[in-house]
Write a protein that holds these residues in place. Structure first.
Motif, PDB file in Angstrom:
ATOM      1  N   PRO A 292       0.868  -1.283  -0.032  1.00  0.00           N
ATOM      2  CA  PRO A 292       0.011   0.096  -0.058  1.00  0.00           C
ATOM      3  C   PRO A 292       0.864   1.330  -0.041  1.00  0.00           C
ATOM      4  O   PRO A 292       0.466   2.155  -0.652  1.00  0.00           O
ATOM      5  N   LEU A 293       1.835   1.335   0.744  1.00  0.00           N
ATOM      6  CA  LEU A 293       2.812   2.348   1.024  1.00  0.00           C
ATOM      7  C   LEU A 293       3.375   2.902  -0.612  1.00  0.00           C
ATOM      8  O   LEU A 293       3.407   3.919  -0.691  1.00  0.00           O
ATOM      9  N   TYR A 294       3.622   1.980  -1.538  1.00  0.00           N
ATOM     10  CA  TYR A 294       3.972   2.126  -2.668  1.00  0.00           C
ATOM     11  C   TYR A 294       3.129   3.078  -3.588  1.00  0.00           C
ATOM     12  O   TYR A 294       3.549   3.967  -3.954  1.00  0.00           O
ATOM     13  N   TYR A 295       1.932   2.702  -3.492  1.00  0.00           N
ATOM     14  CA  TYR A 295       0.998   3.452  -3.982  1.00  0.00           C
ATOM     15  C   TYR A 295       0.579   4.994  -3.725  1.00  0.00           C
ATOM     16  O   TYR A 295       0.439   5.939  -4.291  1.00  0.00           O
ATOM     17  N   GLY A 296       0.591   4.936  -2.198  1.00  0.00           N
ATOM     18  CA  GLY A 296       0.463   6.252  -1.781  1.00  0.00           C
ATOM     19  C   GLY A 296       1.718   7.073  -1.734  1.00  0.00           C
ATOM     20  O   GLY A 296       1.391   8.382  -1.981  1.00  0.00           O
ATOM     21  N   ALA A 297       2.691   6.647  -1.870  1.00  0.00           N
ATOM     22  CA  ALA A 297       4.211   7.344  -2.059  1.00  0.00           C
ATOM     23  C   ALA A 297       4.285   7.973  -3.363  1.00  0.00           C
ATOM     24  O   ALA A 297       4.696   9.001  -3.673  1.00  0.00           O
ATOM     25  N   ASP A 298       3.894   7.015  -4.503  1.00  0.00           N
ATOM     26  CA  ASP A 298       3.876   7.494  -5.799  1.00  0.00           C
ATOM     27  C   ASP A 298       3.004   8.550  -6.080  1.00  0.00           C
ATOM     28  O   ASP A 298       3.384   9.449  -6.875  1.00  0.00           O
ATOM     29  N   ALA A 299       1.834   8.563  -5.591  1.00  0.00           N
ATOM     30  CA  ALA A 299       0.786   9.599  -5.746  1.00  0.00           C
ATOM     31  C   ALA A 299       1.376  10.961  -5.005  1.00  0.00           C
ATOM     32  O   ALA A 299       1.328  11.956  -5.678  1.00  0.00           O
ATOM     33  N   MET A 300       2.021  10.781  -3.907  1.00  0.00           N
ATOM     34  CA  MET A 300       2.280  12.078  -3.001  1.00  0.00           C
ATOM     35  C   MET A 300       3.412  12.692  -3.719  1.00  0.00           C
ATOM     36  O   MET A 300       3.502  13.874  -3.869  1.00  0.00           O
ATOM     37  N   ARG A 301       4.551  11.952  -4.364  1.00  0.00           N
ATOM     38  CA  ARG A 301       5.490  12.524  -5.108  1.00  0.00           C
ATOM     39  C   ARG A 301       4.923  13.106  -6.315  1.00  0.00           C
ATOM     40  O   ARG A 301       5.688  14.244  -6.819  1.00  0.00           O
ATOM     41  N   GLY A 302       3.971  12.529  -6.904  1.00  0.00           N
ATOM     42  CA  GLY A 302       3.467  13.178  -8.280  1.00  0.00           C
ATOM     43  C   GLY A 302       2.829  14.394  -8.133  1.00  0.00           C
ATOM     44  O   GLY A 302       3.181  15.413  -8.747  1.00  0.00           O
ATOM     45  N   ILE A 303       2.201  14.421  -6.943  1.00  0.00           N
ATOM     46  CA  ILE A 303       1.393  15.779  -6.609  1.00  0.00           C
ATOM     47  C   ILE A 303       2.377  16.997  -6.211  1.00  0.00           C
ATOM     48  O   ILE A 303       2.269  17.992  -6.677  1.00  0.00           O
ATOM     49  N   MET A 304       3.076  16.432  -5.223  1.00  0.00           N
ATOM     50  CA  MET A 304       4.117  17.745  -4.564  1.00  0.00           C
ATOM     51  C   MET A 304       5.268  18.047  -5.648  1.00  0.00           C
ATOM     52  O   MET A 304       5.570  19.448  -5.471  1.00  0.00           O
ATOM     53  N   ILE A 305       5.827  16.883  -6.555  1.00  0.00           N
ATOM     54  CA  ILE A 305       6.983  17.496  -7.195  1.00  0.00           C
ATOM     55  C   ILE A 305       6.807  17.587  -8.574  1.00  0.00           C
ATOM     56  O   ILE A 305       7.231  18.620  -9.340  1.00  0.00           O
ATOM     57  N   ARG A 306       5.664  16.776  -9.243  1.00  0.00           N
ATOM     58  CA  ARG A 306       5.397  16.742 -10.719  1.00  0.00           C
ATOM     59  C   ARG A 306       4.153  17.825 -10.790  1.00  0.00           C
ATOM     60  O   ARG A 306       3.695  17.905 -12.147  1.00  0.00           O
ATOM     61  N   GLY A 307       3.342  18.152  -9.830  1.00  0.00           N
ATOM     62  CA  GLY A 307       2.144  18.735 -10.037  1.00  0.00           C
ATOM     63  C   GLY A 307       1.259  18.029 -10.661  1.00  0.00           C
ATOM     64  O   GLY A 307       0.202  18.687 -11.155  1.00  0.00           O
ATOM     65  N   GLU A 308       1.175  16.696 -10.350  1.00  0.00           N
ATOM     66  CA  GLU A 308       0.022  15.933 -10.902  1.00  0.00           C
ATOM     67  C   GLU A 308      -1.503  16.156 -10.425  1.00  0.00           C
ATOM     68  O   GLU A 308      -1.528  16.617  -9.232  1.00  0.00           O
ATOM     69  N   GLY A 309      -2.514  16.211 -11.270  1.00  0.00           N
ATOM     70  CA  GLY A 309      -3.770  16.297 -10.662  1.00  0.00           C
ATOM     71  C   GLY A 309      -4.495  14.940 -10.727  1.00  0.00           C
ATOM     72  O   GLY A 309      -3.993  13.886 -10.330  1.00  0.00           O
ATOM     73  N   TRP A 310      -5.874  14.891 -10.247  1.00  0.00           N
ATOM     74  CA  TRP A 310      -6.597  13.777 -10.120  1.00  0.00           C
ATOM     75  C   TRP A 310      -6.390  12.631 -11.349  1.00  0.00           C
ATOM     76  O   TRP A 310      -6.365  11.561 -10.909  1.00  0.00           O
ATOM     77  N   SER A 311      -6.567  12.969 -12.534  1.00  0.00           N
ATOM     78  CA  SER A 311      -6.302  12.013 -13.647  1.00  0.00           C
ATOM     79  C   SER A 311      -5.106  11.436 -13.519  1.00  0.00           C
ATOM     80  O   SER A 311      -5.033  10.226 -13.876  1.00  0.00           O
ATOM     81  N   ASP A 312      -3.760  12.046 -12.874  1.00  0.00           N
ATOM     82  CA  ASP A 312      -2.930  11.156 -12.852  1.00  0.00           C
ATOM     83  C   ASP A 312      -2.677  10.514 -11.460  1.00  0.00           C
ATOM     84  O   ASP A 312      -1.979   9.154 -11.486  1.00  0.00           O
ATOM     85  N   ILE A 313      -3.423  10.671 -10.592  1.00  0.00           N
ATOM     86  CA  ILE A 313      -3.306   9.496  -9.566  1.00  0.00           C
ATOM     87  C   ILE A 313      -4.459   8.726  -9.109  1.00  0.00           C
ATOM     88  O   ILE A 313      -4.506   8.236  -8.203  1.00  0.00           O
ATOM     89  N   GLN A 314      -5.500   8.918 -10.034  1.00  0.00           N
ATOM     90  CA  GLN A 314      -6.286   8.197  -9.725  1.00  0.00           C
ATOM     91  C   GLN A 314      -6.509   6.478  -9.375  1.00  0.00           C
ATOM     92  O   GLN A 314      -7.083   5.989  -8.537  1.00  0.00           O
ATOM     93  N   LEU A 315      -5.857   5.908 -10.329  1.00  0.00           N
ATOM     94  CA  LEU A 315      -5.469   4.579  -9.784  1.00  0.00           C
ATOM     95  C   LEU A 315      -4.717   4.375  -8.737  1.00  0.00           C
ATOM     96  O   LEU A 315      -5.326   3.480  -8.059  1.00  0.00           O
ATOM     97  N   ASP A 316      -3.944   5.065  -8.158  1.00  0.00           N
ATOM     98  CA  ASP A 316      -3.646   5.039  -6.870  1.00  0.00           C
ATOM     99  C   ASP A 316      -4.708   5.204  -5.719  1.00  0.00           C
ATOM    100  O   ASP A 316      -4.512   4.103  -4.677  1.00  0.00           O
ATOM    101  N   VAL A 317      -5.454   6.143  -6.056  1.00  0.00           N
ATOM    102  CA  VAL A 317      -6.617   6.206  -5.062  1.00  0.00           C
ATOM    103  C   VAL A 317      -7.295   5.049  -4.894  1.00  0.00           C
ATOM    104  O   VAL A 317      -7.683   4.733  -4.080  1.00  0.00           O
TER     105      VAL A 317
END
Length: 341
Positions: A292-317
């Protein structure tokens, strides 16, 4: 004689407690083996995309241990960089001046690419030209902590909620509160979701506090939405909450809850993004799919560093929601041994 009698009693207690013996002898071997596989894996080669660069330059880059993909147009290379398939894109502008666009979300990878290009262009037969360097994400001032920070936010939320949930739910059992509650007409599912709702309030506050402190007090790099960060942190905490309450059903005391840490929490650290997954063997990388931590960390890095939005992180969610749902249902089944409805 008294010392001998006390020592024999302790030894007998350990011999009867098979779980403690396994923790004492097998858990260190498991973690050491995992560390060996992680840190002694494959050499990571920087992925560089070239936009119509000469074959001689491609050959030099490959001899310098880079994996080079030559593209016919800049748009394809930029898309690959945007998708995270490349660490950098190299192109030659007017007059042959090199232009480098770094992906930038991992300072270590950026430094590796720059060092490789600097070493290659420092060759005696190469013209001394200062390349133009730009960053797709982040900047030259981004520190390593900015890259690891999102992972650490998720890890601390996961770890402390796991411990809180496990110990608290165990005390409900050992104090007799849970048994008295199950003696009423309440359903097992209502018990589980009632406890999750009560604990969930505090996990929400903790997730918000950790994210706020890391971003506003510690000054962690932030390029996306704070609301998405809070949502992902809450989902990680919810997963830890349901997992902690589930595993507490198999523990008799607080010490046995702690025994789950090296078996459940520690392995997730290796697959969370703190270490480069590309350096691991392919079969070992597949283990990240059940963490589980892999998916959470992947989304957190995407949001905070790459500025990703919902469409980019929805799979992790969706994956984290799936984990939480499965753990919650297993919690309902685990209560069956206390009372059958």
């Amino acid at each position: 004689m008294r010392i001998r009698a006390l020592a024999i009693r302790i030894i007998r207690q350990f011999v009867r407690d098979k779980r403690t013996l396994a923790l004492l002898f097998l858990a260190p071997l498991l973690i050491l083996t995992l560390m060996k596989l992680v840190f002694n894996g494959n050499t990571v080669e920087p992925q560089i995309g070239g936009v119509q660069i000469p074959a001689a330059l491609v050959d030099r880059l490959e001899k310098a241990d880079a994996d080079v993909i030559n593209y016919d147009n800049a748009s394809d290379a930029e898309q690959a960089l945007q998708d995270g398939d490349l660490d950098a894109v190299l192109s030659l502008g007017g007059g042959g001046k090199p232009s480098i666009t770094l992906e930038g979300s991992d300072p270590a990878s950026s430094k590796m690419v720059l060092l490789l290009l600097q070493r290659m262009m420092g060759a005696s037969d190469m013209p001394a030209v200062q390349p133009s360097i730009t960053y797709l994400h982040g900047s030259a001032d981004m520190a390593s902590f900015d890259s690891f920070g999102p992972v650490l936010i998720g890890f601390f939320s996961f770890f402390f909620v796991f411990m809180l949930a496990g110990v608290s739910f165990l005390r409900e059992r050992t104090s007799g509160t849970l048994e008295r509650l199950l003696a009423t007409p309440i359903r097992r599912s209502e018990v589980v979701f009632g406890y999750l709702s009560g604990f969930g309030l505090f996990t929400l506050l903790q997730a918000a506090l950790i994210a706020w402190f890391a971003i506003n007090v510690l000054g962690l790099y932030m390029d996306g939405s704070i609301w998405l960060v809070l949502m992902m942190n809450l989902l990680l905490s919810l997963t830890a909450l349901t997992l902690g309450t589930l595993l507490s059903s198999f523990a008799s005391n607080e010490f046995q809850i702690i025994q789950f840490i090296p078996l459940v929490v520690v392995p997730q650290v290796f697959f969370s993004g703190l270490f480069n997954l590309d350096s691991m063997a392919p079969w070992l990388q597949k283990l990240s799919n059940i963490m589980p931590l892999y998916y959470g960390a992947d989304a957190m890095r995407g949001i905070m560093i790459r500025g990703e939005g919902w469409s980019d992180i929805q799979l992790d969610v969706y994956v984290l929601l799936g984990f939480s749902t499965v753990f919650a249902l297993l919690n309902v089944l685990a209560l069956k041994k206390h009372r059958a409805i």
